[in-house]
Scaffold this motif. Structure first.
Motif, PDB file in Angstrom:
ATOM      1  N   ASP A  47     -69.169 -21.575 -91.565  1.00  0.00           N
ATOM      2  CA  ASP A  47     -68.277 -20.581 -91.776  1.00  0.00           C
ATOM      3  C   ASP A  47     -67.216 -21.235 -92.829  1.00  0.00           C
ATOM      4  O   ASP A  47     -66.476 -20.475 -93.486  1.00  0.00           O
ATOM      5  CB  ASP A  47     -67.557 -20.121 -90.526  1.00  0.00           C
ATOM      6  N   ARG A  48     -67.201 -22.598 -92.739  1.00  0.00           N
ATOM      7  CA  ARG A  48     -65.829 -23.203 -93.533  1.00  0.00           C
ATOM      8  C   ARG A  48     -65.895 -22.544 -95.057  1.00  0.00           C
ATOM      9  O   ARG A  48     -64.980 -22.469 -95.693  1.00  0.00           O
ATOM     10  CB  ARG A  48     -65.930 -24.600 -93.559  1.00  0.00           C
ATOM     11  N   ARG A  49     -66.797 -22.206 -95.684  1.00  0.00           N
ATOM     12  CA  ARG A  49     -66.961 -21.795 -97.043  1.00  0.00           C
ATOM     13  C   ARG A  49     -66.290 -20.570 -97.312  1.00  0.00           C
ATOM     14  O   ARG A  49     -66.054 -19.918 -98.133  1.00  0.00           O
ATOM     15  CB  ARG A  49     -68.554 -21.657 -97.459  1.00  0.00           C
ATOM     16  N   LEU A  50     -66.134 -19.564 -95.999  1.00  0.00           N
ATOM     17  CA  LEU A  50     -65.392 -18.557 -96.045  1.00  0.00           C
ATOM     18  C   LEU A  50     -63.752 -18.359 -96.107  1.00  0.00           C
ATOM     19  O   LEU A  50     -63.070 -17.508 -96.423  1.00  0.00           O
ATOM     20  CB  LEU A  50     -66.088 -17.460 -94.786  1.00  0.00           C
ATOM     21  N   PHE A  51     -63.464 -19.695 -95.599  1.00  0.00           N
ATOM     22  CA  PHE A  51     -62.153 -19.781 -95.326  1.00  0.00           C
ATOM     23  C   PHE A  51     -61.092 -20.339 -96.466  1.00  0.00           C
ATOM     24  O   PHE A  51     -60.082 -21.077 -96.163  1.00  0.00           O
ATOM     25  CB  PHE A  51     -61.965 -20.657 -94.071  1.00  0.00           C
ATOM     26  N   GLY A  56     -58.459 -15.207 -99.898  1.00  0.00           N
ATOM     27  CA  GLY A  56     -57.403 -14.342 -99.085  1.00  0.00           C
ATOM     28  C   GLY A  56     -56.902 -15.072 -97.786  1.00  0.00           C
ATOM     29  O   GLY A  56     -55.835 -14.420 -97.230  1.00  0.00           O
ATOM     30  N   TRP A  57     -57.335 -16.137 -97.465  1.00  0.00           N
ATOM     31  CA  TRP A  57     -56.741 -16.798 -96.262  1.00  0.00           C
ATOM     32  C   TRP A  57     -55.456 -17.457 -96.699  1.00  0.00           C
ATOM     33  O   TRP A  57     -55.332 -18.175 -97.572  1.00  0.00           O
ATOM     34  CB  TRP A  57     -57.557 -17.786 -95.600  1.00  0.00           C
ATOM     35  N   LEU A  58     -54.456 -17.406 -95.752  1.00  0.00           N
ATOM     36  CA  LEU A  58     -53.004 -18.159 -96.161  1.00  0.00           C
ATOM     37  C   LEU A  58     -53.027 -19.458 -95.379  1.00  0.00           C
ATOM     38  O   LEU A  58     -52.150 -20.263 -96.073  1.00  0.00           O
ATOM     39  CB  LEU A  58     -51.854 -17.198 -95.643  1.00  0.00           C
ATOM     40  N   PHE A  59     -53.777 -19.540 -94.528  1.00  0.00           N
ATOM     41  CA  PHE A  59     -53.811 -21.172 -94.044  1.00  0.00           C
ATOM     42  C   PHE A  59     -54.823 -21.840 -94.447  1.00  0.00           C
ATOM     43  O   PHE A  59     -55.948 -21.356 -94.699  1.00  0.00           O
ATOM     44  CB  PHE A  59     -53.606 -20.821 -92.423  1.00  0.00           C
ATOM     45  N   ASP A  60     -54.729 -23.225 -94.102  1.00  0.00           N
ATOM     46  CA  ASP A  60     -55.934 -24.113 -94.625  1.00  0.00           C
ATOM     47  C   ASP A  60     -56.959 -23.973 -93.505  1.00  0.00           C
ATOM     48  O   ASP A  60     -56.767 -25.182 -92.709  1.00  0.00           O
ATOM     49  CB  ASP A  60     -55.413 -25.290 -94.878  1.00  0.00           C
ATOM     50  N   TRP A  61     -57.794 -23.171 -93.051  1.00  0.00           N
ATOM     51  CA  TRP A  61     -58.603 -22.999 -92.030  1.00  0.00           C
ATOM     52  C   TRP A  61     -59.681 -24.341 -92.017  1.00  0.00           C
ATOM     53  O   TRP A  61     -60.093 -24.492 -90.931  1.00  0.00           O
ATOM     54  CB  TRP A  61     -59.102 -21.703 -91.856  1.00  0.00           C
ATOM     55  N   LYS A  62     -60.306 -24.548 -93.288  1.00  0.00           N
ATOM     56  CA  LYS A  62     -61.037 -25.667 -93.442  1.00  0.00           C
ATOM     57  C   LYS A  62     -60.641 -27.069 -92.806  1.00  0.00           C
ATOM     58  O   LYS A  62     -61.321 -27.758 -92.051  1.00  0.00           O
ATOM     59  CB  LYS A  62     -61.408 -25.916 -94.862  1.00  0.00           C
TER      60      LYS A  62
END
Length: 185
Positions: A47-51, A56-62
């Protein structure tokens, strides 16, 4: 019984600023009111490629997913499991779950959001995790000053310091029962 939850070891913790737009039974389409069943499952390395922030994500989810002490969960529509509606980062601590980050997908933010109830659903999931782990439903997080009253009203959270919010068992059980109708301990 009141838990002793303190902001220990978190002086630089992120102050959360998600809005609970509506407590729904799952997620609800903002235009037609139709409800959609959801699943909350751990985010996977694939999923990391989506984040990426440019998606559109505000935080660094990766980066958040790299933190071994935390687990990132994704909220998806049961009928469309590849469409991530929101993300939450949780850490199991002594006696409670600590919520580090929570974010709705870009399509679920602002005046033109597509789905309502994403943030409430993710918070209810954190409470459910706490109950399942025998932590009585306790969930803690830091909030921005401007949203303290909002979290008290919408989630039933209590202030335990300047910006530390705690969801205690009665409020946690109410949220879990609202979103997870088949949940039993």
């Amino acid at each position: 019984m009141e838990k002793n939850i303190h902001p220990w070891a978190c002086p630089s913790a992120t102050r959360l600023d998600f809005l609970v737009d509506k407590l729904t039974r799952s997620v609800e389409h903002s235009r037609n009111g139709e409800s959609y069943e959801t699943l909350v499952v751990p985010a996977e390395q694939t999923d990391r490629r989506l984040f990426f922030k440019n998606k559109g994500w505000l935080f660094d989810w990766k980066n958040e997913m790299k933190r071994k002490e935390r687990t990132v969960y994704k909220l998806v529509l049961q009928a469309y499991p590849t469409h991530v509606m929101g993300l939450v980062s949780l850490e199991k601590r002594e006696g409670h779950i600590f919520m580090h980050l929570l974010e709705s997908a870009a399509i679920n933010r602002g005046a033109d959001k597509v789905f309502l109830g994403v943030a409430g659903n993710l918070v209810a999931f954190a409470c459910k995790e706490s109950l399942e782990l025998k932590m009585e439903g306790y969930v803690a997080f830091y909030a921005k000053n401007s949203l303290l009253l909002h979290y008290e009203k919408t989630l039933g959270a209590s202030r335990k310091g300047a910006q530390l919010m705690v969801i205690e068992p009665p409020a946690a059980i109410r949220l879990v029962n609202h979103y997870f109708k088949n949940f039993t301990l």
